[in-house]
Scaffold this active site. Structure first.
Site, PDB file in Angstrom:
ATOM      1  N   THR A 145       0.810  -1.356   0.037  1.00  0.00           N
ATOM      2  CA  THR A 145      -0.006   0.172   0.027  1.00  0.00           C
ATOM      3  C   THR A 145       1.027   1.244   0.014  1.00  0.00           C
ATOM      4  O   THR A 145       1.794   1.586   1.009  1.00  0.00           O
ATOM      5  CB  THR A 145      -0.857  -0.142   1.207  1.00  0.00           C
ATOM      6  N   GLU A 146       0.571   2.028  -1.001  1.00  0.00           N
ATOM      7  CA  GLU A 146       1.339   3.380  -1.136  1.00  0.00           C
ATOM      8  C   GLU A 146       2.983   3.127  -1.189  1.00  0.00           C
ATOM      9  O   GLU A 146       3.564   4.071  -0.507  1.00  0.00           O
ATOM     10  CB  GLU A 146       1.032   4.324  -0.361  1.00  0.00           C
ATOM     11  N   LEU A 147       3.387   2.191  -1.330  1.00  0.00           N
ATOM     12  CA  LEU A 147       4.946   1.761  -1.184  1.00  0.00           C
ATOM     13  C   LEU A 147       5.406   1.639   0.033  1.00  0.00           C
ATOM     14  O   LEU A 147       6.640   1.734   0.149  1.00  0.00           O
ATOM     15  CB  LEU A 147       5.837   2.553  -2.135  1.00  0.00           C
TER      16      LEU A 147
END
Lengths: 488, 453
Positions: A145-147
């Site tokens: 998630t979102e890196l």
């Protein structure tokens, strides 16, 4: 000769209704189906379908020389399946070209990697299963998630069969090294890290239509020359899929840009590669990511989700509820909990300065972070009451009492000084550290037990006061510190 | 400048706004002559902080009015003996259209300024004079005196606040030939809803059309002025109000809660239709269902007070709703300080300075989505003010979650310290408007020095 790895994140959450305190205990639905479907349809029409078409067309035209990677969250695919099956077909057509590598992530686009590795693993497996079912491929490279990523996750991710992970090429982890190459994760997991080149990525994602930018207007020709200018290495361009047609409207020329980019790159000898191809290469160096790093906000850490007291309180409450829900064995509860673990809910509560708040406001159903917090907490209150009711029915009380007597350890909630989110990530990060998080998880049962035990008396007294027997105040009274914050 | 009630006796309101503007202008090197109606010939001006740095006022008598001025002459205050009261000279009093607007010829006592006029005026007289002859005659008289003062006092520009001084501004401008600026804080529609007073509306219209430029405290008010009075948008400047950053934050002295640890919800304002006290009770009823130990404080007075008290009893809230009457000075800080949250359920709120004062005291507030202050303030709950359930939801959340209270408090306190919420920026922008109308007016500048010598 430059290699370019383009990756797009595709995700839409289940947004909550404006769930008020009056809705608690009434059986009112949590999810705003109308808004969710409306946003989905709009994004599909303005972004997903037209971009899919262009990408498929370019992949075929180039005989597969043009290729990209994508990751679609489980909650997005689920919403598309039920609400817009034509868009699933569009993605299938695109994947059928063979030019798209699908990556793995958590089904719920959640932040469970920060709190509960067992649940994290479950969600990743669920996502993999869905991608296999819909597209017939198995993801080999992971994108959290979102890196979100830190060294502590490497073993877990590699253990699920992934060979590489996309990470943010943040200055604080690269320390002057180039993002344009493949790194090895710390430890013996064998995992490869692909750091995002945030400058080249943001040129497209954020600056493309900024007239104040001295490179405006950005053409495919010029951008391809920048990519070629990277030289021997691989440029990792990771962006939101909504960049095409949504963050950057069609009128900005973004579709022409992406249509012409493949040819402009290939003409210059720039090659397109998939993340799995890069993950097969020998690493240049080892890249340590000591604390949670992400591509969100300017801090590039976990502070977009856990940066203030509202987010921490909400996240802690969510995590406290996990074990009691698992104990009920109720799939509906668990699904609700998992949808609530989606990162967007916490993201909406961010109170950071205006620059980031603008990004936070995208697809945001709330006027301000405080509204987001109130709706979320109301939903958790309802879920908690329902779970308690079921828990009491199946005789969980004895177990609770045992937990309380066995260990009176206080909870270890995620706490951090407000306004110092970065400092939190740097110094107090063990609080969101997986191992600690497990400890927290274990002790949360004790706290929960105390809560439930005390509640029965409170609920009775409250019932005598309010005819509808909400009994809500008894609970809230305990969460309120004995002293008011101003006096403490 | 033609203003009101100086110094202000209550939180929020026109007088507080005027004081803030005057303070800011003095800091921006604008010399101000303030002309205010005053109900008595008081020997001192109590609590006038402006003087602390400017030195003693020297007193000089001219005709019926008295002039007070600071040693450096930067601020001069003319007090015109006319017992007008914007919201009631009594602190937190009623609207001008209500009980407290009353002219008592020959009133020389200081009582009127300290107590609600309802105590002073026989009940039989109350209401009879609502927008009666006396008020309008008084406004005319103020305008006559204004012309005399304008002939005598040197000035470059005339600034006039709200309808009740517009007449004075117009006659002053006629007397001196100086350009006129009309400062609008609220319209008759904001104050009275459907039951507007035509005579007041006419004066509002006249004042804004006579002025070279109009200054509105918010965009929502500017739009209303355009829609109702045909004042074109390009003649209106929007200058939001601020608070004095040099004053110590009130939050430093948060008051002890008289109800122990019980949560306190505050309504602070005039108890009139405009401020929505009835909605506050509806909210209180609902909040009490969720938080039985909550207490509610209604701070202020006004024409709806008797009705509101009756309604409180009807709703079974007699033990939980407390009425403080009008508050002034330290009492206001105390009220904010003991509250967990301040609610503004106003029907209309062209700006809503009370919200900023609440935050200055460290008390989060819930403001109407369409309030003027909602245009500039980020860290507050913004609700539809008719939506009592929405307000209840937010209040219950603030009470239940200390994190929410703390986050709101800290963020809002920090936001309040931004330059745009101080007095200096609004004053500079007001000064720019003054300079513009002076530049654009054809009249040649007067020789101030010659006038003084």
């Amino acid at each position: 000769m430059t290699d370019v790895c383009m990756y797009m994140q595709v995700h839409q959450p289940y947004r909550l209704r404006r769930y008020r305190v009056f809705d608690i205990g009434t059986g009112a639905p949590y999810w705003d189906d109308a808004t969710n479907h409306g946003v989905l349809r709009r994004v599909a029409d303005r972004c997903y379908v037209p971009t899919n078409t262009i990408l498929a067309e370019q992949i075929r035209r180039s005989d597969g020389a043009f290729r990209v990677a994508m990751s679609c969250s489980g909650v997005l695919l689920e919403q598309l399946e039920t609400g817009a099956p034509d868009v699933i077909d569009s993605f299938r057509d695109l994947v059928a070209t063979g030019g798209v590598e699908l990556l793995g992530e958590t089904y719920y686009h959640s932040v469970t990697s920060l709190s509960n590795l067992d649940e994290f693993t479950t969600q990743v497996r669920a996502h993999t299963a869905m991608v296999e079912r819909l597209f017939g491929v198995t993801p080999r490279v992971f994108r959290n998630t979102e890196l979100l990523y830190h060294d502590g996750l490497a073993g877990q991710i590699a253990g699920m069969g992934f060979r590489g992970v996309l990470v943010e090429g943040a200055d604080h982890i690269l320390h002057g090294r180039t993002p344009n190459t493949v790194y090895a994760a710390v430890g013996d997991s064998g995992l490869r890290l692909l750091p995002r080149n945030y400058r080249l990525s943001d040129d497209v994602a954020f600056r493309f239509s900024q007239r104040s930018w001295n490179e405006w207007p950005l053409t495919a020709d010029r951008y391809a020359s920048w990519l070629a200018g990277v030289g021997a290495g691989s440029a990792h361009i990771f962006i939101d899929y909504e960049t095409f047609g949504e963050h950057q409207w069609a009128e900005t020329g973004i579709f022409d840009f992406i249509r012409h980019l493949p040819n402009e790159c290939l003409r210059r000898g720039v090659r397109f590669v998939h993340p799995s191809q890069l993950a097969a290469r020998d690493p240049t160096d080892t890249l340590g990511v000591p604390w949670a790093t992400s591509w969100a906000d300017t801090e590039r850490d976990a502070s977009a989700w856990l940066g203030n007291r509202l987010q921490q309180a909400a996240f802690n409450r969510l995590n406290r509820l996990y074990e009691p829900i698992c104990a009920t064995g109720d799939g509906v509860f668990l699904d609700s909990w998992r949808r609530l673990s989606t990162s967007d809910h916490l993201y909406y509560m961010s109170t950071k300065r205006l620059a980031d708040a603008e990004v936070h406001s995208y697809f945001n159903p709330y006027a301000n972070p405080y509204d987001a917090f109130v709706a979320y907490m109301n939903v958790l209150q309802d879920l908690e009451q329902r779970v308690d009711a079921v828990g009491a029915a199946v005789g969980a009380r004895g177990r609770v009492v045992e937990l309380v007597s066995a260990e009176r350890a206080p909870t270890q909630p995620v706490t951090a000084a407000p306004m110092a989110a970065a400092a939190m990530a740097a110094t107090e990060q063990p609080l969101v550290w997986p191992r600690k998080a497990k400890t927290q998880h274990a002790t949360s049962g004790g706290a929960k037990g105390g809560d439930a035990k005390g509640r029965s008396a409170d609920a009775r007294s409250a019932d005598t006061r309010s005819a509808d027997g909400r009994g809500a105040e008894g609970r809230s009274a305990r969460r309120r510190p004995a002293k008011r914050p101003s006096e403490a | 400048m033609f203003g009101w009630e100086f110094p202000p006796a209550q939180a929020g309101g026109l007088a507080t706004a005027t004081l803030g503007l005057v303070k800011g202008l003095l800091r921006s090197d604008v010399a101000v002559t303030l002309v205010v109606p005053f109900p008595m010939d008081a020997p001192t001006v109590p609590g006038l902080r402006l003087l602390s740095t400017a030195g003693e006022f020297r007193r000089a008598r001219r005709g019926g009015a008295s002039l007070w001025r600071a040693a450096d002459d930067q601020l001069r205050v003319w007090r015109v003996p006319a017992p007008l009261h914007a919201y009631g000279g009594a602190a937190g009093g009623a609207a001008p259209d209500q009980v407290s607007v009353h002219y008592q010829p020959g009133s020389k006592t200081g009582v009127l300024a300290d107590r609600s006029v309802t105590d002073v005026i026989p009940a039989a007289n109350r209401g009879a004079d609502v927008y009666g002859v006396n008020l309008m005659a008084d406004v005319e008289r103020f305008a006559d005196v204004a012309a005399l003062i304008a002939e005598e006092e040197p000035h470059d520009v005339i600034d006039t606040h709200d309808w009740i001084t517009f007449g004075a501004g117009i006659s002053a401008a006629a007397a001196s030939g100086r350009p006129l600026v009309a400062h609008i804080h609220a319209t008759e529609m904001d104050r009275s809803g459907e039951w507007i007073n035509g005579a007041i509306a006419v004066r509002e219209r006249e004042g804004m059309h006579a002025a070279a430029r109009v200054i509105s405290t918010s965009s929502v008010l500017a739009r209303r002025v355009t829609q109702v009075y045909d004042v074109l948008p390009d003649r209106i400047d929007i200058v939001p109000l601020g608070i004095d950053h040099r004053e110590e934050p009130w939050s430093a002295s948060r008051a002890t809660n008289p109800f122990g640890t019980a949560p306190v919800v505050l309504f602070l304002g005039r108890v009139t239709h405009q401020k929505g006290p009835e909605r506050f009770l509806e909210v209180a009823r609902r909040v009490a269902d969720f938080v039985p130990r909550a207490h509610f404080v209604v701070a202020g007075t006004g024409d709806l007070l008797p009705h509101i008290i009756e309604r409180t009893v009807e709703l079974g809230l007699a033990e939980q709703v407390h009425f403080t009457g009008a508050l002034r000075g330290a009492e206001v800080k105390h009220a904010f300080g003991m509250a967990d949250v301040c609610v503004m359920p106003s029907v209309s709120e062209p700006f809503g300075l009370v919200a900023l004062e609440s935050l200055r005291a460290g008390t989060p507030c819930i403001i109407p989505r369409d309030a003027g202050v909602a245009e500039v303030l980020r860290n507050a709950f913004k609700v539809e003010s008719w939506d009592v359930e929405e307000m209840t939801d937010k209040i219950v959340a603030i009470i239940r979650y200390p994190e929410l209270l703390a986050e709101l408090r800290d963020r809002a306190t920090a936001e309040l310290l931004e330059e745009r919420f101080g007095l200096e920026l609004p004053a500079r922008r007001t000064r720019a408007v003054y300079e513009r109308v002076v530049r654009e007016s054809a009249a040649p500048a007067r020789d101030h020095a010659a006038h003084y010598n």
